[in-house]
Scaffold this motif. Structure first.
Motif, PDB file in Angstrom:
ATOM      1  N   THR A   1       0.835  -1.202   0.000  1.00  0.00           N
ATOM      2  CA  THR A   1       0.000   0.000   0.000  1.00  0.00           C
ATOM      3  C   THR A   1       0.871   1.253   0.000  1.00  0.00           C
ATOM      4  O   THR A   1       0.617   2.203  -0.753  1.00  0.00           O
ATOM      5  CB  THR A   1      -0.927  -0.002   1.237  1.00  0.00           C
ATOM      6  OG1 THR A   1      -1.694  -1.201   1.223  1.00  0.00           O
ATOM      7  CG2 THR A   1      -1.861   1.190   1.243  1.00  0.00           C
ATOM      8  N   ALA A   2       1.926   1.238   0.819  1.00  0.00           N
ATOM      9  CA  ALA A   2       2.796   2.416   0.917  1.00  0.00           C
ATOM     10  C   ALA A   2       3.520   2.663  -0.411  1.00  0.00           C
ATOM     11  O   ALA A   2       3.640   3.813  -0.859  1.00  0.00           O
ATOM     12  CB  ALA A   2       3.807   2.227   2.045  1.00  0.00           C
TER      13      ALA A   2
ATOM     14  N   TRP B   1       0.973   4.074  -2.840  1.00  0.00           N
ATOM     15  CA  TRP B   1       0.666   5.461  -2.459  1.00  0.00           C
ATOM     16  C   TRP B   1       1.808   6.368  -2.921  1.00  0.00           C
ATOM     17  O   TRP B   1       1.582   7.476  -3.426  1.00  0.00           O
ATOM     18  CB  TRP B   1       0.478   5.549  -0.942  1.00  0.00           C
ATOM     19  CG  TRP B   1       0.335   6.954  -0.440  1.00  0.00           C
ATOM     20  CD1 TRP B   1      -0.819   7.679  -0.359  1.00  0.00           C
ATOM     21  CD2 TRP B   1       1.391   7.803   0.007  1.00  0.00           C
ATOM     22  NE1 TRP B   1      -0.539   8.934   0.115  1.00  0.00           N
ATOM     23  CE2 TRP B   1       0.812   9.041   0.352  1.00  0.00           C
ATOM     24  CE3 TRP B   1       2.775   7.654   0.157  1.00  0.00           C
ATOM     25  CZ2 TRP B   1       1.561  10.117   0.824  1.00  0.00           C
ATOM     26  CZ3 TRP B   1       3.523   8.718   0.629  1.00  0.00           C
ATOM     27  CH2 TRP B   1       2.910   9.935   0.957  1.00  0.00           C
TER      28      TRP B   1
ATOM     29  N   HIS C   1       0.365   8.940  -5.379  1.00  0.00           N
ATOM     30  CA  HIS C   1       0.061  10.226  -4.729  1.00  0.00           C
ATOM     31  C   HIS C   1       1.288  11.101  -4.536  1.00  0.00           C
ATOM     32  O   HIS C   1       1.248  12.286  -4.742  1.00  0.00           O
ATOM     33  CB  HIS C   1      -0.646  10.005  -3.384  1.00  0.00           C
ATOM     34  CG  HIS C   1      -2.031   9.484  -3.521  1.00  0.00           C
ATOM     35  ND1 HIS C   1      -3.065  10.242  -4.011  1.00  0.00           N
ATOM     36  CD2 HIS C   1      -2.565   8.265  -3.262  1.00  0.00           C
ATOM     37  CE1 HIS C   1      -4.178   9.513  -4.040  1.00  0.00           C
ATOM     38  NE2 HIS C   1      -3.888   8.303  -3.592  1.00  0.00           N
TER      39      HIS C   1
ATOM     40  N   LEU D   1       4.702   8.229   4.865  1.00  0.00           N
ATOM     41  CA  LEU D   1       3.691   7.529   5.668  1.00  0.00           C
ATOM     42  C   LEU D   1       4.339   6.893   6.893  1.00  0.00           C
ATOM     43  O   LEU D   1       5.402   6.276   6.793  1.00  0.00           O
ATOM     44  CB  LEU D   1       3.014   6.431   4.840  1.00  0.00           C
ATOM     45  CG  LEU D   1       2.261   6.870   3.587  1.00  0.00           C
ATOM     46  CD1 LEU D   1       1.620   5.650   2.913  1.00  0.00           C
ATOM     47  CD2 LEU D   1       1.202   7.917   3.913  1.00  0.00           C
TER      48      LEU D   1
ATOM     49  N   ASP E   1      -0.345   6.524   9.815  1.00  0.00           N
ATOM     50  CA  ASP E   1      -1.055   6.574   8.531  1.00  0.00           C
ATOM     51  C   ASP E   1      -1.532   5.177   8.158  1.00  0.00           C
ATOM     52  O   ASP E   1      -2.594   5.018   7.575  1.00  0.00           O
ATOM     53  CB  ASP E   1      -0.118   7.123   7.452  1.00  0.00           C
ATOM     54  CG  ASP E   1       0.321   8.527   7.775  1.00  0.00           C
ATOM     55  OD1 ASP E   1      -0.553   9.413   7.851  1.00  0.00           O
ATOM     56  OD2 ASP E   1       1.537   8.741   8.002  1.00  0.00           O
ATOM     57  N   ILE E   2      -0.707   4.187   8.464  1.00  0.00           N
ATOM     58  CA  ILE E   2      -1.096   2.793   8.241  1.00  0.00           C
ATOM     59  C   ILE E   2      -0.842   2.032   9.541  1.00  0.00           C
ATOM     60  O   ILE E   2       0.227   2.144  10.140  1.00  0.00           O
ATOM     61  CB  ILE E   2      -0.289   2.156   7.083  1.00  0.00           C
ATOM     62  CG1 ILE E   2      -0.619   2.863   5.749  1.00  0.00           C
ATOM     63  CG2 ILE E   2      -0.580   0.657   6.982  1.00  0.00           C
ATOM     64  CD1 ILE E   2       0.163   2.326   4.553  1.00  0.00           C
TER      65      ILE E   2
ATOM     66  N   GLY F   1      -5.963   2.149   7.231  1.00  0.00           N
ATOM     67  CA  GLY F   1      -5.492   3.488   6.911  1.00  0.00           C
ATOM     68  C   GLY F   1      -6.650   4.399   6.574  1.00  0.00           C
ATOM     69  O   GLY F   1      -7.821   4.036   6.772  1.00  0.00           O
TER      70      GLY F   1
ATOM     71  N   ILE G   1      -5.543   6.491   1.354  1.00  0.00           N
ATOM     72  CA  ILE G   1      -4.423   5.543   1.279  1.00  0.00           C
ATOM     73  C   ILE G   1      -4.910   4.155   0.875  1.00  0.00           C
ATOM     74  O   ILE G   1      -4.387   3.541  -0.061  1.00  0.00           O
ATOM     75  CB  ILE G   1      -3.674   5.498   2.631  1.00  0.00           C
ATOM     76  CG1 ILE G   1      -2.957   6.830   2.877  1.00  0.00           C
ATOM     77  CG2 ILE G   1      -2.683   4.330   2.658  1.00  0.00           C
ATOM     78  CD1 ILE G   1      -2.397   6.996   4.274  1.00  0.00           C
TER      79      ILE G   1
END
Ligand code: PLP
Length: 411
Positions: A122-123, A126, A130, A228, A255-256, A275, A279
């Motif tokens: 996910t990070a 992101w 993003h 994050l 954040d997570i 999250g 995210i």
């Protein structure tokens, strides 16, 4: 005679397990066959107070009646659907988990390592979607002495040679900095850094508590740099340290958030990465998944596991009893015990050179009816189920004290 017979019975199980099972563990020689609350029994009927709680996966106690009932009820309906379809348990369970933790959205998995992998994936996404990091350039910072699980990527950034030795090459894109050093994080961040992943208290490293203010500082550094903050609360979460999550001790939010272990109520592997919607929405359809993740049986168990934490005020209890237990541990003889540390009911003692290796104390405690496990060579973690009472802590401490005295007399 009786003890010789007992030894034989346990020994049979031990021999068979060793013959047919890969040797990646060295268990304490107690062959467990029954559990209830804080207690477990071996095949010979010997009773022990469980001071490990399966590495904090049994926070609610063994076979908590409410969790067992929820599992039985669900087993009589449906257990596995796959995510090819919706099921009637997942939505309410994710809502409960998000509300309990103060997060917006969750991705359900099974084991802790899968939650960690989910957080890392996910990070990175992101970062590309993003933060606009150039494709394949994302960097994630982790802490030395970390423990995040056993997948080939995760062990690649472990600093423990037992954990990563022989399993190379390591997955690229990870950078290791010292734990508890906020300045080191500041210096390690580059424009390609997408996340910093850390345990708020390092469990497997030996219950290492960072300096006060560390979580606040790393939170600020991550925010300032658009990085994050991933907190791995797989061991520290769900009331273990005296709060719902350890991040509450410093009033920060990750954040997570990665959770597992006690989310399964001691029954079943249930984990998740959580999250904000922004995210978690990077995990678009088809980009991630798990055959068993979000299965209705796990959801029913996880929901009951959270209910028990709330209904029995286990976070408050863990905080109060943890302090009481820690004060007792602090009275252990200082000529062998050099350190007592931890928060809530996640505690550890560390022996000095004179005290020597922890395993002999662990075995003496086992003989007297208390199960704990050494971590690294010199440390013993004490993390009983959170349903323990003050009187039972007195009983546990009595055994710990006697076992240490017994070994100390032989030094
Ligand atoms: C236990 C643990 C994991 C891994 O969980 P598994 O369920 O064994 O995969 C990850 N992080 C921390 C902090 C843990 O304590």
């Amino acid at each position: 005679m009786e003890s010789a017979k007992e030894l034989t019975k346990s020994q049979e199980y031990i021999d068979r397990e060793k013959e047919w099972t890969s040797p990646n563990y060295t268990p304490i020689p107690a062959v467990l066959s029954k559990g209830e609350g804080i207690w477990v029994w071996d095949v010979d009927g010997k009773k022990y107070l469980d001071c490990l709680s399966s590495y904090s996966a049994v926070n609610q106690g063994h076979r908590h009646p409410k969790i067992i009932q929820a599992a039985k009820d669900q087993m009589d309906r449906i257990t596995l659907t796959s995510r090819a379809f919706f099921n009637d348990q997942l939505g309410s369970f994710m809502q409960k988990l998000c509300e309990y933790s103060g997060m917006e959205m969750a991705c359900p998995m099974n084991t802790g390592a899968e939650a960690v992998e989910t957080g890392l994936k996910t990070a990175r996404r992101w970062g590309y979607y993003h933060k606009k990091v150039e494709e394949n350039k994302a960097e994630i910072i982790v802490a030395a002495e970390n423990f995040h699980g056993r997948t080939i990527t995760i062990v690649g950034f472990s600093t423990d040679p037992d954990t990563h030795g022989g399993f190379g090459p390591a997955t690229p894109g990870f950078k290791i900095i010292p734990f508890g050093d906020a300045q080191a994080l500041k210096e390690a961040i580059t424009p390609n850094t997408v996340a910093f992943m850390v345990e708020p208290i390092q469990g497997e490293a030996g219950v290492i508590v960072p300096p006060e203010g560390y979580l606040k500082e790393i939170r600020q550094i991550c925010t300032d740099n658009n990085v994050l903050l991933i907190l791995d609360e797989i061991q520290t979460g769900f009331a273990r340290t005296g709060k719902r999550f350890a991040f509450e001790h410093e009033n920060v939010k990750p954040d997570i958030l990665l959770v597992g272990k006690a989310l399964g109520g001691g029954l079943f592997p249930v984990s998740a990465a959580l999250g904000s919607k922004e995210i978690m929405n990077v995990l678009s359809s088809g980009s991630h998944g798990s055959t068993f993740g979000g299965n209705p049986l796990g959801c029913a168990i996880g929901a009951a596991a959270i209910d028990v934490l709330l209904e029995e005020n286990l976070a408050e209890k863990s905080g109060e009893l943890g302090e009481y237990f820690k004060e007792k541990l602090e009275t252990l003889p200082k000529d062998v015990v050099m350190d007592v540390r931890g928060k809530g009911l996640l505690l550890a003692i560390q022996f000095n050179d004179r005290g020597g290796a922890a395993k002999k104390y662990v075995l003496a405690m086992k003989e007297r009816g208390l199960l704990a496990k050494q971590t690294h060579v010199h440390t013993i973690r004490f993390a009983p189920p959170l349903v323990i009472t003050k009187e039972e802590i007195d009983y546990a401490f009595g055994i710990i004290q006697e076992a240490i005295e017994e070994v100390r007399a032989t030094l």
